[in-house]
Structure formats: structure tokens, C-alpha cells
Design an enzyme around this catalytic site. Structure first.
Site, PDB file in Angstrom:
ATOM      1  N   CYS A 245       0.827  -1.212   0.000  1.00 22.82           N
ATOM      2  CA  CYS A 245       0.000   0.000   0.000  1.00 22.82           C
ATOM      3  C   CYS A 245       0.865   1.268   0.000  1.00 22.82           C
ATOM      4  O   CYS A 245       1.488   1.564  -1.006  1.00 22.82           O
ATOM      5  CB  CYS A 245      -0.971  -0.033   1.185  1.00 22.82           C
ATOM      6  SG  CYS A 245      -2.348   1.119   1.018  1.00 22.82           S
ATOM      7  N   HIS A 328      -3.867  -5.318  -0.189  1.00 26.87           N
ATOM      8  CA  HIS A 328      -3.503  -5.840   1.130  1.00 26.87           C
ATOM      9  C   HIS A 328      -3.523  -7.362   1.146  1.00 26.87           C
ATOM     10  O   HIS A 328      -4.572  -7.976   1.355  1.00 26.87           O
ATOM     11  CB  HIS A 328      -4.456  -5.299   2.198  1.00 26.87           C
ATOM     12  CG  HIS A 328      -4.260  -3.853   2.506  1.00 26.87           C
ATOM     13  ND1 HIS A 328      -3.485  -3.405   3.558  1.00 26.87           N
ATOM     14  CD2 HIS A 328      -4.729  -2.742   1.886  1.00 26.87           C
ATOM     15  CE1 HIS A 328      -3.485  -2.078   3.566  1.00 26.87           C
ATOM     16  NE2 HIS A 328      -4.232  -1.656   2.560  1.00 26.87           N
ATOM     17  N   GLU A 330      -2.464  -9.157   3.433  1.00 30.27           N
ATOM     18  CA  GLU A 330      -2.705  -9.581   4.812  1.00 30.27           C
ATOM     19  C   GLU A 330      -4.149  -9.326   5.231  1.00 30.27           C
ATOM     20  O   GLU A 330      -4.479  -9.371   6.424  1.00 30.27           O
ATOM     21  CB  GLU A 330      -1.750  -8.845   5.761  1.00 30.27           C
ATOM     22  CG  GLU A 330      -2.191  -7.463   6.210  1.00 30.27           C
ATOM     23  CD  GLU A 330      -2.267  -6.401   5.126  1.00 30.27           C
ATOM     24  OE1 GLU A 330      -2.814  -5.323   5.380  1.00 30.27           O
ATOM     25  OE2 GLU A 330      -1.775  -6.642   4.007  1.00 30.27           O
TER      26      GLU A 330
END
Length: 354
Positions: A245, A328, A330
């Protein structure tokens, strides 16, 4: 419930009902399309300086669960169609209303969020204020700028997080507003993760001799982080590096590229991203208002693009031993389609090639 208003910088007024904290809140109004994960949204530091609006109509039905918090609550305000006053979940540790009150975040419900979303999609993100009375002068509202948020959200001191099981690698994580799940994903793969404040120098990182460097997500305009960009420039080529990001955007700037502000950004858990090497499309979680101009990065090549608008979603830097993504991997809550990128980082630290 007390009457309240959401006033846009162009003068449009939306009436609703107040919940959460008292007082007024000025911020950049953005929308996110996630059907779940409002807990993670409220605790994602990448939303610092913004009033967040949920497009999904019912928010708060499973309450607030502290174990799922991703970081500090940094939103300026919260706008929903309906908030659930009586949440029901076996993990529930409190209500949305109390959570916002405790953190001084004003909320507004009963607003036509569909109409607001259309306005933002057509006009682009704009400033707004949550208030009890419509202000006569909107000049201050129009001058509001989201700035200095990386310094406001980063950790204040170095934090060491041990690996789960046998330790295999040591990772330095530069915290620009990092989500906790980045640390957890690395720990699960046998990494000891040392989290450093955003103002840490490249020399201090390299002196610790990590096996790899992780650059986190974070809020605001990437181009204003001049010091951080310079430190990344010094790290590139010296140690395996993985950016997510804001970390993706800062790396591109460090490599001579450019970034620009999107009309209304990508925020939600359903963004399709195309892998240019395999042509496979993954569904990803995203939260950003800026993008990298993929053609401007001469030291790397675009690896992922957004299937909706074609914007750059990832860059590989083979000669520098680095790769970055805009989305993302994660994600929590959100799809786990791209969690394999952490395995790619492990392979890079092991001595493999991109």
C-alpha cells in the site's frame, strides 16, 4: 437520538441522527464497500484524517471485538445508514456506539449513503463535516487537507515481536501506520519482526542486519514523506524488500516514479487485481486514495493491475531484490487470495529470485 448533519464542502446537506462522540468533525469523506470488517476498517490507521462512510447499510451487528483491532482508531468521523444498537456475537466485547464515544469519534446514521456514494463517485472525494448545526461559512471546510498523518500514526519506539515456532528470519518492519496482521503473517512464517518508527534511518535498519525489510501501509499523500522516500532509496538493493500500500507508493517514488490522487480511491474487500505474469485475477482488499503511475517507474516493471480501471497494483524490482503491491495481502477481514506474497518474500530472503 439527537439530530445531526453531514455538510459537504460544496454546500450539500444531509440530515441524520448522531451517535458516537459529541462535537463536530472535519475530514475527507471517503466510502468503503466492505460488507463486513467494519472493526478492521475503524482500526486501520490508513484512514487517518478521513470521515469514513460504509456503503453496506447495517453496521455494528456483531459489536466490537478487541482481538480483531488492526491498530489505533484514527478516523475523524463515521457515517452509516443504520447502526445496530443491540449487537449479537459470542465474541462481542462492546458496542459500536461506545467504541466511538471512548475514542472521541463522532458518528452519523440515518443518512442516504447510496446517494452520498453516487455524489463522491461523480465528483470525487471531498471534505465534509459532521455537526449539530449547519455552518454558515464553509471556507474552513474547503481548506482542510489530510497531512502529516504518517508521523501521527507511527509507533513511538522500536517493538520486537517473536516468531511463532522456530525462528527462521529477522524482518525489519517500517511502520507508516501498519496493520497488526502484517506482523502476524510474518510471525506465522517463522519471522521475528522488529517494528521501527517511520522516522528511522536506513543506516539504523541496515546496522541491525535484518534478513528482509517490510514497508507497511499508511495514510495520506505519499509524496509528502520526503524523508521516508530517501531512506527507502538507500535500502533498495541492500536487503530483500516487500512493500504494501503506502510502502508500495513510497518505493515507487524512491525508484524515480510518480504518484497521483485517484478520483475516489479503492476502498473495500472486493477489488479485482490481474497478475500480468499468469493473467489470473485475484479478489483483494484495498484502502488507498493514491496510485502509482506504472509507466514512470524505470527501475521496475508492473506486475499487477486493477481489473476495473487498469491502475498499477504492483511492481517488481528484480535488480534491486524488491517487490511491492498496492492491495492488502494480509487482508483481515477480506479475501486471502494473495497471502502467497508473504511466501514470496520468505523465498526472497532465502536467496531466491523474483
Amino acid at each position: 437520538m439527537k439530530k445531526g448533519y453531514l455538510v459537504l464542502e460544496d454546500g450539500q446537506v444531509f440530515e441524520g441522527e448522531r451517535f458516537g462522540a459529541e462535537g463536530a468533525a472535519v475530514g475527507e469523506l471517503v466510502f468503503t464497500t466492505g460488507m463486513c470488517g467494519y472493526i478492521e476498517t475503524l482500526t486501520d490507521p490508513s484512514y487517518a484524517g478521513q470521515i469514513v462512510m460504509q456503503t453496506y447499510p447495517l453496521i455494528g451487528n456483531y459489536g466490537m471485538i478487541p482481538e480483531d483491532y488492526e491498530g489505533l482508531c484514527c478516523v475523524k468521523g463515521y457515517v452509516v445508514r443504520e447502526w445496530c444498537e443491540a449487537p449479537s456475537n459470542f465474541r462481542c466485547g462492546g458496542s459500536l456506539d461506545v467504541f466511538l464515544k471512548e475514542r472521541g469519534v463522532p458518528g452519523l446514521c440515518g443518512v442516504d449513503t447510496r446517494q452520498l456514494t453516487r455524489i463522491i463517485r461523480e465528483h470525487g472525494v471531498m471534505n465534509a463535516v459532521i455537526c449539530d448545526e449547519v455552518p454558515e461559512d464553509l471556507g474552513e471546510l474547503g481548506r482542510y487537507v489530510v497531512t502529516g498523518m504518517v508521523e501521527a500514526t507511527t509507533c513511538r519506539e522500536v517493538q520486537v515481536n517473536p516468531a511463532e515456532g522456530a525462528q527462521k528470519y529477522r524482518v525489519a518492519l517500517l511502520d507508516y501506520g501498519a496493520k497488526h496482521n502484517i506482523v502476524r503473517m510474518l510471525q506465522n512464517r517463522g519471522c521475528e519482526v522488529t517494528v521501527y518508527p517511520a522516522g528511522t534511518s536506513a543506516e539504523e535498519i541496515l546496522d541491525a542486519h535484518p534478513d528482509g525489510v517490510m514497508l507497511s501501509n499508511g495514510p495520506g499523500d505519499p509524496a509528502e514523506n520526503v524523508y521516508q522516500i530517501e531512506q527507502i532509496r538507500r535500502l533498495l538493493g541492500s536487503v530483500p524488500l516487500f512493500g504494501i500500500c503506502l510502502g508500495h507508493q513510497l518505493t515507487a517514488l524512491a525508484a524515480g516514479g510518480k504518484t497521483y490522487k485517484l478520483k475516489y480511491g479503492h476502498r473495500g474487500a472486493n477489488q479485482p487485481v490481474r497478475d500480468l505474469s499468469s493473467r489470473r485475477t485475484y479478489i483483494t482488499s484495498q484502502n488507498h486514495g493514491y496510485a502509482v503511475d506504472g509507466e514512470s517507474v524505470e527501475k521496475g516493471s508492473v506486475s499487477f493491475t486493477n481489473a476495473n480501471d487498469g491502475t498499477c497494483e504492483g511492481i517488481d524490482y528484480p535488480a534491486l531484490g524488491a517487490f511491492t503491491v498496492q492491495f492488502h495481502p494480509e487482508a483481515c477481514g477480506g479475501p486471502n487470495d494473495t497471502a502467497f506474497l508473504f511466501d514470496r518474500f520468505i523465498a526472497l530472503m532465502k536467496g531466491g529470485d523474483l
